[in-house]
Design a protein around this motif. Structure first.
Motif: not given
Ligand SMILES: [Zn+2]
Lengths: 210, 187
Positions: A64, A66-68, A70-75, B17, B24, B50, B57
């Motif tokens: 989890t 690692n996924v978080m 690698n997410l694109p930046a939020e607003k 986010q 997840v 992943q 997302y």
């Protein structure tokens, strides 16, 4: 009933829960008399039991995170809102700070009339504040929206906001100098930013003095 | 739990986010397992699982809240695994056998196997064998079998996940069951 075509088809329909009562009876009757299809049906059901018996696996430990990461930046706005929600004390402090700043701002905009922090024994001519020769100002002096002439003495700091210290020519010497005396620091403030800074400094000083 | 996920998705759609972390967390094991069953390789499975969450997302705006989120997520994951299988180099299988981290090879590497009671070893070996046989199926059969019998989706849901007609799902699942019956009849 044809074994490979019909019976096996019915078996699969049965396994999918798609078999009508009629066809279920037909299949059962066929199985009772056909050993080959019995075997086939047994193998199919056993296959499903075997598939279902395989172990469940878990995702790796940091999956989890690692996924978080690698997410694109939020607003940005959402990020701030959440931060405020998570830090109510700091938010209160920030709101207080903003109010304080806007208070200073409106104070700055309060017209352009002359403001003097001490009036005793001072002479005011138009927009000029004069400290007469025989006068000693005890403590700090703030002049806003005006000029200052010091002929006497100021035992403290001088702050000039939107104005300047007028230097008078010393008789006979032709030099520009202030005749009087300031026994402290002289500070000019011409910008709103500095005006705010001045307030914040005194605000903080007050807190510590208190 | 459906309602919990639905609420989280709404928050994610609003741009929060951190709400996605719960999503997840909830689906990680299922999606990872599905990818592992499809790919038969732990490293690839982690990578693709992943990627599936990241894609979900990024594309969350296109998710219709009236539908089931799990179906949509599995669809992304399944498509990614099938893409990955297509892109594999021919020598991939050989490589993975040499590295020996998956499937049957793993069993022979277990150092403590002698200490396990005989029956447990047998069942562990059997489970790995079944796993291996599933992974040998062509991807289109592998996907319906894992979705139906390991993830417990209905045929209708599988039709949505794979975006193929219900009739096609049935045909594939019949063929997949027959193929596995032949492979597993002697076990
Ligand atoms: Zn028969």
């Amino acid at each position: 009933m044809n074994c490979d075509k019909e019976a096996v088809e019915l078996m699969h329909n049965y396994l999918d829960g798609d078999l009508t009562k009629e066809n279920e009876t037909a299949l059962r009757l066929h199985l009772e008399e056909c050993e080959k299809c019995q075997q086939h049906f047994h193998e199919l059901k056993r296959t499903l039991t075997l598939i279902r018996s395989t172990e469940h696996v878990s995702a790796p430990a940091n999956f989890t995170a690692n996924v978080m990461n690698n997410l694109p930046a939020e607003k940005k706005s959402v990020k701030y809102k959440r931060w405020f929600r998570a830090h109510p004390m700091l938010t209160a402090a920030a709101i207080f700070f903003v109010f304080m700043m806007s208070g200073i701002f409106s104070a700055w905009n309060q017209g352009s009339e002359l403001v003097v922090s001490k009036q005793d024994n001072l002479v005011i001519k138009g927009d000029t504040v004069i400290v007469p020769e025989d006068v000693t100002v005890e403590g700090d002096l703030i002049v806003k929206n005006g000029n200052l002439v010091v002929r006497g003495t100021i035992d403290g700091n001088v702050t000039l906001v939107n104005g300047k210290l007028i230097e008078e020519p010393i008789q006979g010497e032709g030099l520009m100098a202030s005749v009087g005396e300031v026994n402290g620091e002289l500070e000019h403030i011409d910008q709103i930013f500095e005006w705010m800074w001045f307030h914040i400094k005194s605000f903080i000083k007050n807190i510590f003095d208190f | 739990m459906d309602q919990f996920i639905r609420d989280k998705i709404i928050e994610v759609k609003k741009g929060d986010q951190s709400a996605f972390e719960d999503v997840v967390n909830y689906f990680q094991h299922k999606i990872y397992q599905h990818c592992l069953r499809m790919l038969g390789n732990a490293h690839e499975a982690e990578d693709i699982a992943q990627e599936a969450f990241i894609r979900a997302y990024i594309n969350i705006e296109s998710f219709d809240e009236q539908r089931k989120f799990s179906t949509w997520l599995y669809r992304i994951a399944t498509n990614l695994t099938i893409d990955r299988i297509r892109k594999r180099k021919p020598d991939f299988y050989l490589d993975s056998k040499i590295k020996g981290t998956e499937g049957l090879d793993m069993y022979s590497q277990l150092p403590d196997q002698g200490k396990l009671p005989g029956e447990e070893v047998e069942s562990l070996e059997l489970k790995r064998y079944i796993h291996h046989e599933i992974s040998e199926l062509p991807p289109k059969y592998r996907s319906v079998i894992t979705l139906r019998y390991l993830e417990e989706f209905s045929l209708q849901e599988i039709s949505e996940i794979l975006d193929i007609p219900l009739g096609t799902v049935k045909t594939r699942i019949h063929r997949a069951r027959e193929a596995l019956r032949k492979r597993l009849r002697h076990v």
